[in-house]
Design an enzyme around this catalytic site. Sequence first.
Site, PDB file in Angstrom:
ATOM      1  N   HIS A  21      -8.542  -6.329   2.018  1.00 58.05           N
ATOM      2  CA  HIS A  21      -8.672  -5.080   1.260  1.00 58.05           C
ATOM      3  C   HIS A  21     -10.135  -4.801   0.985  1.00 58.05           C
ATOM      4  O   HIS A  21     -11.001  -5.648   1.246  1.00 58.05           O
ATOM      5  CB  HIS A  21      -7.833  -5.120  -0.026  1.00 58.05           C
TER       6      HIS A  21
ATOM      7  N   HIS B 267     -12.009  -4.406  -1.711  1.00 60.87           N
ATOM      8  CA  HIS B 267     -12.789  -4.842  -2.884  1.00 60.87           C
ATOM      9  C   HIS B 267     -13.948  -5.702  -2.370  1.00 60.87           C
ATOM     10  O   HIS B 267     -13.792  -6.483  -1.431  1.00 60.87           O
ATOM     11  CB  HIS B 267     -11.919  -5.640  -3.862  1.00 60.87           C
TER      12      HIS B 267
ATOM     13  N   ASP C 137     -15.540  -8.356  -3.130  1.00 56.93           N
ATOM     14  CA  ASP C 137     -15.540  -9.811  -2.969  1.00 56.93           C
ATOM     15  C   ASP C 137     -14.771 -10.259  -1.730  1.00 56.93           C
ATOM     16  O   ASP C 137     -14.720 -11.447  -1.428  1.00 56.93           O
ATOM     17  CB  ASP C 137     -15.017 -10.515  -4.242  1.00 56.93           C
ATOM     18  N   HIS C 138     -14.212  -9.289  -0.990  1.00 56.05           N
ATOM     19  CA  HIS C 138     -13.508  -9.629   0.250  1.00 56.05           C
ATOM     20  C   HIS C 138     -14.155  -9.031   1.495  1.00 56.05           C
ATOM     21  O   HIS C 138     -13.725  -9.316   2.606  1.00 56.05           O
ATOM     22  CB  HIS C 138     -12.039  -9.188   0.156  1.00 56.05           C
TER      23      HIS C 138
ATOM     24  N   HIS D  38      -1.530  -5.061  -4.789  1.00 54.64           N
ATOM     25  CA  HIS D  38      -2.763  -5.208  -5.563  1.00 54.64           C
ATOM     26  C   HIS D  38      -3.173  -3.817  -6.045  1.00 54.64           C
ATOM     27  O   HIS D  38      -2.455  -2.855  -5.836  1.00 54.64           O
ATOM     28  CB  HIS D  38      -3.823  -5.878  -4.675  1.00 54.64           C
TER      29      HIS D  38
ATOM     30  N   ASP E 266      -5.571 -10.356  -2.084  1.00 54.29           N
ATOM     31  CA  ASP E 266      -5.164 -10.488  -3.476  1.00 54.29           C
ATOM     32  C   ASP E 266      -3.807  -9.840  -3.664  1.00 54.29           C
ATOM     33  O   ASP E 266      -3.510  -8.812  -3.054  1.00 54.29           O
ATOM     34  CB  ASP E 266      -6.170  -9.771  -4.379  1.00 54.29           C
TER      35      ASP E 266
ATOM     36  N   HIS F   6      -8.975 -18.247  -4.948  1.00 53.38           N
ATOM     37  CA  HIS F   6      -9.322 -16.993  -5.626  1.00 53.38           C
ATOM     38  C   HIS F   6      -9.336 -17.172  -7.140  1.00 53.38           C
ATOM     39  O   HIS F   6      -8.902 -16.313  -7.909  1.00 53.38           O
ATOM     40  CB  HIS F   6      -8.373 -15.855  -5.232  1.00 53.38           C
TER      41      HIS F   6
END
Lengths: 301, 301
Positions: free
Chosen positions: B60, B62, B64-65, B140, B210, B268
Amino acid sequence: MKLSILGCYSATPRTLNNTTSQVLEINNHMFLIDCGEGTQVQLRKHKIKFNRIKHIFISHLHGDHFFGLVGLISTFRLLTRETDLHIYGPKGIKEIVVLQMKLADSWTNYNLYFHELTSNESELIYEDEKVEVHTIPLNHRIYTNGYLFKEKEGLRKLKMNAVEEANINVAYYRKLTQGFDVTNEDGILIDHKTVTKPGPKPKSYAFCSDTMYKEDIVPIIKDTDVLYHESTFLEQHAHLAVKTKHSTAKEAAQIAKQANIGTLILGHYSTRYGTINPFKDEAKSIFNTVELAEDGRTFEF
Amino acid sequence: MKLSILGCYSATPRTLNNTTSQVLEINNHMFLIDCGEGTQVQLRKHKIKFNRIKHIFISHLHGDHFFGLVGLISTFRLLTRETDLHIYGPKGIKEIVVLQMKLADSWTNYNLYFHELTSNESELIYEDEKVEVHTIPLNHRIYTNGYLFKEKEGLRKLKMNAVEEANINVAYYRKLTQGFDVTNEDGILIDHKTVTKPGPKPKSYAFCSDTMYKEDIVPIIKDTDVLYHESTFLEQHAHLAVKTKHSTAKEAAQIAKQANIGTLILGHYSTRYGTINPFKDEAKSIFNTVELAEDGRTFEF
């Protein structure tokens, strides 16, 4: 002024080499200059209180100078920052950041102001009571600016004997230090220069990366205390410098010499070289006061 | 299969905690799953020959990914990569990457293929002679997919005594291992099952991050050998898990139990916890075989 080098290598971040980013502190102001991938980790590693950064200056949109920006903006959000953040950089920088915030549905809870640059002339882009920031148009493969940070003239110092002898009411002392002439107790106008002397010389710092050798910048950075000038290559690879629109250490020194710089700091080294010492040697053959940027090194001036 | 955890912490990269990224090796294929900021440095640090990566799967958008993706693509270019690169991820990922390449005037010298995902049903998105990859729709805050990697059935093994006794020409042995019935030297059709036995059981790996607790994924990941399931929080912060659409360690274990998983790997983690051991303790109260992801840890199965 205190300059902290977070990264000073070109092209790609590596285990021990970070791409361009540095923090300049002037009178409690904290300015971030460029923001390569991993800058936020470098800020943490060097224990810099980075929530104090209010202004970020991006030279150009090559990844090694700004791929860490969106992550830093995002981290400020997660840290529940409330202070405004101002970003200066080439046109397009806003679109890149906003697109990623939109697709992540993650908008900042603080105000984010973009100041997009398009001019090819040096311009004043930031000013407060103590500091001015001017762009330094550079010559690279894409639109690029360096940045010149100048302290303003500070308050003048009173010559105590002279000021008392001149019979001036103490209520006017501050006006004198601000450079105003005042009337003394006898009704006579006193020239402030006769009872004060100049305050400490204002400092200045110029950041010039990335750029090929460009003499046009000399008048803009004339007499600057400290110049950070990229030196991606040594003279032995001058042909690569021309091809990729970068500079050699010798060229950086030639600019420093012509501009009557105090100290030249070299950086943006290609990782092809096993050691960076030859950059200093090469520059010193032209210009005497040369320092080498290294990740984690700080300079106070 | 060999799984290398490059980063397994949530939110923001820190000096010792990297955000999500992992490499899965299956029969010489190297798949990259998620690509948080700094992934390219983690790849170098762990001495992974990352030019062998041909397929990148992003869960996805976001940060941090995926904030490390554009930097990795750029580095492949600087390393003069020529091999095609395929990127799987939510719609929008292409626009983000292409915009940055356009503004940097830095196009890849290798072919870059984007496979943008929009479906809310599990779908087969990659297949070759040995491996299949399916999406696992997650729940998510924004559109998110996990990924299921399944080895295909390999060649069957010959039962040497049986195959010789059946008087089959050796030229047909390979067809038998491929699951075909063949005619022997006496003209009789031989059922391949009578002279071969199944090859090694194909392995499977599911990546789910997530997501909040979502039972719908159980049938998709049923009987998978290894499940990486996010556990951002412990049960004591279950209210935060609901609010942010993440899972607790206990919930991850409940999914693993219902899906009859071989081994559950947790990751995570929120950096609010001083140690990650309580995640394992909490999950083990529900499900027996639990491992903790840690940056730099590898799992072979």
